[in-house]
Design an enzyme around this catalytic site. Structure first.
Site, mmCIF file in Angstrom:
data_model
loop_
_atom_site.group_PDB
_atom_site.id
_atom_site.type_symbol
_atom_site.label_atom_id
_atom_site.label_comp_id
_atom_site.label_asym_id
_atom_site.label_seq_id
_atom_site.Cartn_x
_atom_site.Cartn_y
_atom_site.Cartn_z
ATOM 1 C CG ASP A 286 -2.044 -0.854 1.325
ATOM 2 O OD1 ASP A 286 -2.336 -1.703 0.275
ATOM 3 O OD2 ASP A 286 -2.534 -1.512 2.278
ATOM 4 C CE LYS A 287 1.179 8.291 -2.413
ATOM 5 N NZ LYS A 287 0.832 9.298 -3.241
#
Length: 653
Positions: A286-287
């Protein structure tokens, strides 16, 4: 065990100073990441736009690569300049998807839902990769392994001081192609072979991508630094001076904050002046999170990688080792999540019920909202048009004007396309040409409007496949909701289960030997079988409604032929633990990270009776499952951005 319909629990998301400050900080870092090479010299590097999963390991022959670095930087600045407008984002999300739009409608637990804030701070969501050997990746060692052989590339301490600040400035500009100079000459004041060697090492170590040579000029010795292949200096890493006893791949643990994996690798490759495809990894992360994962890179020394720790914001590299193999996508057991849900409203009894249910029963293994895009045109609609072989529809869905706020240049591009259907005219309105719209328009310009298939093929393969995988996921989500509505949380005759890698039907006489945790459902394709009860027919009906034949999922273009796959309908997380804590300040972290521990930061001191309560939860999930779907099961709320922004957009301001 009963199923529960989606309830309308409000997600209260108050204004967070951290969100606003963090957005500004991210923007600044995207525009200019400062790297200190030695003392205080600055090295400005703009990050490269995100790429799709797997693209680093795929053949890159179809990728669109800008010819000029100045164009690349201009595009990045344009992208950044229009980021982060909360009102525009909230407006755009009014036209986005809700969970029910993509078939996410059921719950498995019976507790009453409650509200909480997910990812109020990106540091509230921490992901640690679990390798194929079951080992959880942690960053806990910055030391560099020592070779038996001396390596020319490994810099001595003197290399960090031998160059003047002026030399470093000029070398940085040369390295980043910031000016028109093709070389930089450094005079050797104390001309000895040893001194020249140190300068050669310093340039190559601190400014990867540059080569050096010695020249005599007017009776003086100069070290000349230059790009070995001009703008092709991003080519394969140098092959000289690599000890035979050392593995060809340097494996390391990458700790990153608020960056996705592709973004991080592009930044690393830019600093090292190498192509991104020499990096390999087991999965993308994930960012908006803190993530820890293993990365491998071909023939880059641990010393060079460790030096980046002095250069990069939001990254740390450590736990270096040399091995003879790269990493492969999918070779992981899963991920371990540490999640904080802030400002929870549930009673202690509700929380206990929710977490016990998550541990004992699990959650429906839906594909999460990020699978389907965030704009008014869902990715599954484009995937469906590809499978229908309706290429005019594919082109129209990607390029036509769409409701909701978008970046200004995209709006102008779409308006021009709707008015003229002229790819050249529309492309002129689009300064950022690496987006899907720009790539498709370039393809149409190259191949013509009568050859949309070839034009679409210019888009990188993984982006193209993302669309049809999104359609498969859309069908799967809808069918699983129907299956749970029809038969509940028990195995029934006609369901499918896996024997090894082969799917078989559960027969009447064997049904008592199986539970819901054994049941799988197919993603549609030519190499799968379907349930023998009502849901098998429901698959056919859904595809017929979409003008597709479930018995003919082969496409005339091989890339778009779907073989199908099987996916468990219920996932029971492992290593589930939780704790409710009180806090007063929403800005303070509620646990320590790997980096905190390395830097000796103490555990946060929390009040006994704070103004707010938070649920700290930990769990491990297998690959390709969505932590947001596990959290959805706990809170009983719609996780779509549209729903959250409609309930309260204050947090975005």
């Amino acid at each position: 065990m009963e199923t529960v319909e989606l309830s309308s629990v409000s997600l209260k998301r108050p204004h967070s100073e951290d969100d606003v400050a963090n957005a500004d900080e991210i923007k600044r870092q995207k525009i200019s990441e400062k790297c200190k090479t030695g003392n205080n010299s600055g090295q400005s590097v703009e990050t490269v736009t995100e790429q799709p999963d797997k693209s680093l390991l795929e053949d890159t022959k179809n990728e669109i690569i800008p010819n000029e670095e100045s164009e690349e930087q201009e595009e990045e600045e344009l992208e950044d300049s229009e980021d982060g407008d909360p009102e525009s984002f909230a407006d755009m999300m009014k036209h986005g998807l809700t969970e029910s739009d993509v078939g996410i409608t059921k719950f498995v637990s019976s507790h009453k839902g409650f509200s909480g804030i997910l990812k109020e701070r990106y540091s509230d969501f921490v992901v640690h990769e679990i390798g194929k050997d079951g080992r959880v990746s942690h960053l806990d060692d910055f030391s560099v392994p020592v070779d038996d052989e001396v390596n020319f590339e490994d810099p001595s301490e003197e290399t960090f001081t031998v160059l003047s600040e002026e030399d470093k400035q000029r070398l940085e500009e040369l390295q980043l192609l910031k000016n028109k100079e093709t070389s930089v000459a450094i005079e050797v004041i104390e001309d000895t072979k040893e001194k020249r060697t140190v300068i050669h090492q310093a340039v190559k170590s601190l400014f990867p991508g540059l080569e050096t040579k010695t020249e005599d000029r007017d009776g003086k010795k100069y070290i000349i630094a230059y790009h070995a292949a001009g703008k092709k200096a991003l080519a394969n890493p140098r092959k000289h001076s690599w000890p035979k006893s050392r593995g060809s791949y340097c494996h390391f643990v990458l700790y990153k904050e608020n960056k996705d994996t592709m973004d991080a690798i592009n930044v690393l490759s830019k600093f090292l002046r190498v192509k991104p495809n020499i990096f390999s990894y087991m999965g993308t992360k994930d960012k908006r999170a803190i993530t820890v994962q293993e990365i491998a890179v071909l023939r880059i020394t641990a010393q060079r990688l460790a030096h980046l720790n002095k250069c990069l914001m939001n990254f740390k590299l450590g736990n270096f080792s040399y091995k003879n193999h790269p990493l492969k996508l999918g070779e992981l057991q899963g991920n371990h999540f540490t999640v904080v849900l802030r400002n929870i409203t549930g009673t202690d009894e509700q929380i206990e019920q929710a977490m016990h249910s998550l541990r004992e029963i699990g959650f429906i293994n839906y594909y999460g909202m990020q699978r389907f895009g965030t704009t008014a045109v869902p990715t599954y609609q484009i995937g469906r048009a590809i499978l229908q072989n309706n290429w005019n529809e594919v082109m129209d869905l990607i390029l036509k004007p769409r409701p909701g706020a978008e970046k200004g240049y995209l709006v102008k591009c779409r308006e021009e396309w709707a008015k003229t259907k002229d790819p050249a005219a529309a492309l002129k309105k689009l300064p950022v040409k690496r987006c899907v719209e720009g790539q498709l328009l370039r393809g149409l310009l190259k191949y013509g409007m009568k050859n949309i298939i070839s034009a679409f093929g210019i888009i990188p393969r993984n982006n193209r496949l993302m669309y049809i995988h999104s359609y498969q996921s859309y069908v799967w989500n809808n069918m699983v909701s129907k299956r749970i509505e029809e038969y509940g949380l028990r195995a029934v005759p006609g369901d499918l289960t896996l024997k090894g890698a082969t799917a078989v039907h559960i027969e009447e006489g064997d049904v008592d030997n199986y539970t819901i945790h054994d049941v799988v459902m197919p993603l549609p394709g030519f190499d799968v079988i379907y349930p023998k009860h009502k849901i098998g027919e429901a698959y056919k009906e859904m595809l017929v409604a979409d003008n597709l034949d479930i018995n003919n999922m082969r496409h005339k273009i091989r890339d778009y032929s779907l073989s199908g796959a099987y996916r468990k309908i219920i996932i029971r997380p492992q290593n589930v633990n939780w704790e409710v804590v009180a806090y007063d300040d929403p800005r303070i972290p509620l646990f320590t990270t790997d980096l905190d521990k390395l830097e000796g930061k103490p555990l946060p001191v929390l009040p006994t009776n704070g103004k707010f309560r938070a649920l700290k939860m930990e769990f491990s999930l297998p690959p390709s499952t969505y932590a947001t779907m596990a959290i959805r099961e706990v809170l009983k709320m719609d996780t779509s951005i549209k729903n959250q922004t409609q309930l309260n957009t204050t947090w975005l301001r």
